[in-house]
Design an enzyme around this catalytic site. Sequence first.
Site, short mmCIF file in Angstrom:
data_model
loop_
_atom_site.label_atom_id
_atom_site.label_comp_id
_atom_site.label_asym_id
_atom_site.label_seq_id
_atom_site.Cartn_x
_atom_site.Cartn_y
_atom_site.Cartn_z
N ASP A 276 0.88 -1.17 0.00
CA ASP A 276 0.00 0.00 0.00
C ASP A 276 0.92 1.23 0.00
O ASP A 276 2.12 1.12 0.26
CB ASP A 276 -0.95 -0.02 1.21
CG ASP A 276 -2.15 0.88 0.98
OD1 ASP A 276 -2.10 1.72 0.05
OD2 ASP A 276 -3.15 0.77 1.72
C1 BGC Z 1 -5.10 3.25 0.15
C2 BGC Z 1 -5.20 2.25 -0.99
C3 BGC Z 1 -5.09 2.97 -2.31
C4 BGC Z 1 -3.78 3.72 -2.36
C5 BGC Z 1 -3.53 4.45 -3.66
C6 BGC Z 1 -3.89 4.14 0.01
O1 BGC Z 1 -3.94 5.20 0.92
O2 BGC Z 1 -5.05 2.58 1.38
O3 BGC Z 1 -6.41 1.55 -0.89
O4 BGC Z 1 -5.22 2.08 -3.37
O5 BGC Z 1 -3.77 4.67 -1.29
O6 BGC Z 1 -4.36 5.54 -3.79
#
Ligand code: BGC
Length: 761
Positions: A276
């Site tokens: 993530d």
């Molecule tokens: C989130 C993810 C997301 C990623 C990219 C993160 O803060 O937890 O679910 O895909 O950002 O935007």
Amino acid sequence: MNRLTLMILFLMLYVSITAQNEVKRLPQLKAGKIDNVIAAMSIQDKVYMLMGLGDNNWTNPPVGDKTVIIDGEAGLTWSISKFGIPPTVLTDGPAGLRIEPHPQGKDFTRFCTAFPTATALASTWNAALVENVGKALGNEVLEYGSDVLLAPAINIQRNPLCGRNFEYYSEDPLVAGKLAAAMVRGVQSNGVGTSLKHFVANNIETNRKTINEVVSQRALREIYLRGFEIVVKEAHPWTVMSSYNRLNGFYTSENYDLLTNILRDEWGFKGLVMSDWWAGADAVAQMNAGNDLLMPGCYQRQELLDAIKYKNIDEKVLDRNLNRVLTYILKTPRYKGYVYSNKPDLKAHQLVSENAATEGMVLLKNDNNTLPFKKVKRVALFGKTSYRYIAGGTGSGEVNYDYAPTINESFEKNGFQVDKPLEEIYKQFIDSINKQSSKNDLKFNVDFHPELSLSKAQIAAQVKKSDLAIITIGRNAGEGSDRSIADFSLSDTEKQLIRNVSEIFHAAKKKVVVVLNIGGVIATADWRDEPDAILLAWQTGQEGAYALVDILKGTVNPSGKLPMTFPMTYSDVPSAKTFPGEPADNPVNAFYNEGIFVGYRYYDTFKVPTAYEFGYGLSYTKFEYSKLQLSSDKFKDLITVTVNVKNSGKKAGKEVVELYLHAPALQLEKPVQELKAFAKTDELKPGQSQTMKFTIDSSSLASFRTDKSSWVAEKGTYEVRIGASSNDIRLKSNFLLSDDITVEKVHNVLYPNFPIKELHY
Ligand code: BGC
């Protein structure tokens, strides 16, 4: 031209030809040539390829590929043109694409369809429908030039206060797993990828980047890993995204047991694992664990270069991960040179979204057949969200759609008369909210603002002019924080509104309907007696308000059911005492003391009454269940279950049929029943029947024995329960398993780093 100039020109030509020849000699990324490419790479090339481009300057990425529009997309993978490696684009998210609709320097728009949130999709219990949504969504991924959709998200809805529950499917891993598998199939049928996220136990947003979730091995296996296992094995997502949180002491993105022993060795995952965004703390540990790609990438570059220099990591580890990154790139539309149109068929997708929205709504209450309403021409619409439809949540789950019609607009479009003076009161209220706040957050201002308080006189003024009152209650949430108990409860103003409207309209013999435009579970038990009907509309995407009126007036018969429990009070939730974690004001650890008793597994086993149980939802017609048949009363390898479902009412409709199993519990404590299969009928006309067929294999009988690190089906009598909900079991039958079966032995890994005081009966 003098001699010097000539010589310089000659030299330049020579350098350029030599460079070109050198590039020609370099292996180019192709199927079967990945190892050659890796062998030709410098350490720096390798390290750069193992992380994204970073989070700066996305509007003009320094990748040399002018066809890539990056404006609002979540990230890019690194590109190295001398090896023929293009950049690839990763885009959020679960309910539709999140990209900038007005990309800088371009003269066209890129609006995306807002589909119902994952929770609303799960409420359809209809895998074919979810797959179809996936197909449409994946087409937007492809046609807007992206390669991977960062979805579906399938963390378990363990506690109603989790701020991201709207992005997630269910409190039950089978519902989440089967429906998310359908989503993956649909999206990937377009030749683009998905990222199954957030692996694993990302059930709390408070301190999400550091919190340590302490979970027993059994609860992990049976509840938290299970949905991921189903999707990985059945739908083969291209990528998996590890989560932010720690699990039993270690960051998930740094955990070899999780990302390699379980995901790859046990489940056979062949794809790419990405982190993530900015997750974890130790890039070397992430690489070793099998977290192949670090997103969005940046600061870890030096860390990995140093690690190689000081021999803190084996270069072979980088090569292994790089192999997975390059294997992924080979599959992408970008690598294949797909020329995207920036023009997906938004009209067609609008219909897909509306169809999904109507099936995802759940009718919770319908006294005296209030709905579908008859003879209603004039409606009084109360509640701010009657004039601002909440299509979806905030954060990376947000979608940049063009427009979501509001409930008042939808009524008008359907030929109803909406009371204008009342509308004016709310519109002025909404204007004043918007004026008070900064320009940036205009979109969600109304959702988070307290409800307008109306006097009894203001309400009474509507009675004569209206045939029916609708009160919309709205809620919104998003990643980065959890909801509060105050947000779960209705405010005094909201309860007062429901009470006063109900009293005043009922005195005039007129009906009151409450519509819930919410993303997650809220309190219902302390006000639900007052209105005549309650429709849980969820956040059903841009077409939600149209779908909603179709249901209220009866063009569509509701067929959604709850993929989670609505408790009587928040304190009844099995994780209420431990959520979000310890210490409560700034949690470091979250103890999953309820173990496997999550959602209905808890309420049913411990006989705790609920407001609306798991699997519940009303219809405008009735269904009769009959002829439950088992292929055998002794289990060998498989049992086939058939049951007849008949529409015995007066309106065409679909029914969700749920199969629960009550298992013997001699060696292990078990939930009193667990969902093992489900299916939705076709639309049945009055009098029409359908035979539903389910199969039960040995893995459906098995529970996880921690002492043996094995899934074991215990001998004894199993009861098959066919229900219209978890509390509304219509038919039962038994079969016998004569000997224990060890269905699978797995790695003894992921044990808790603290003792857990797990719940027992
Ligand atoms: C989130 C993810 C997301 C990623 C990219 C993160 O803060 O937890 O679910 O895909 O950002 O935007």
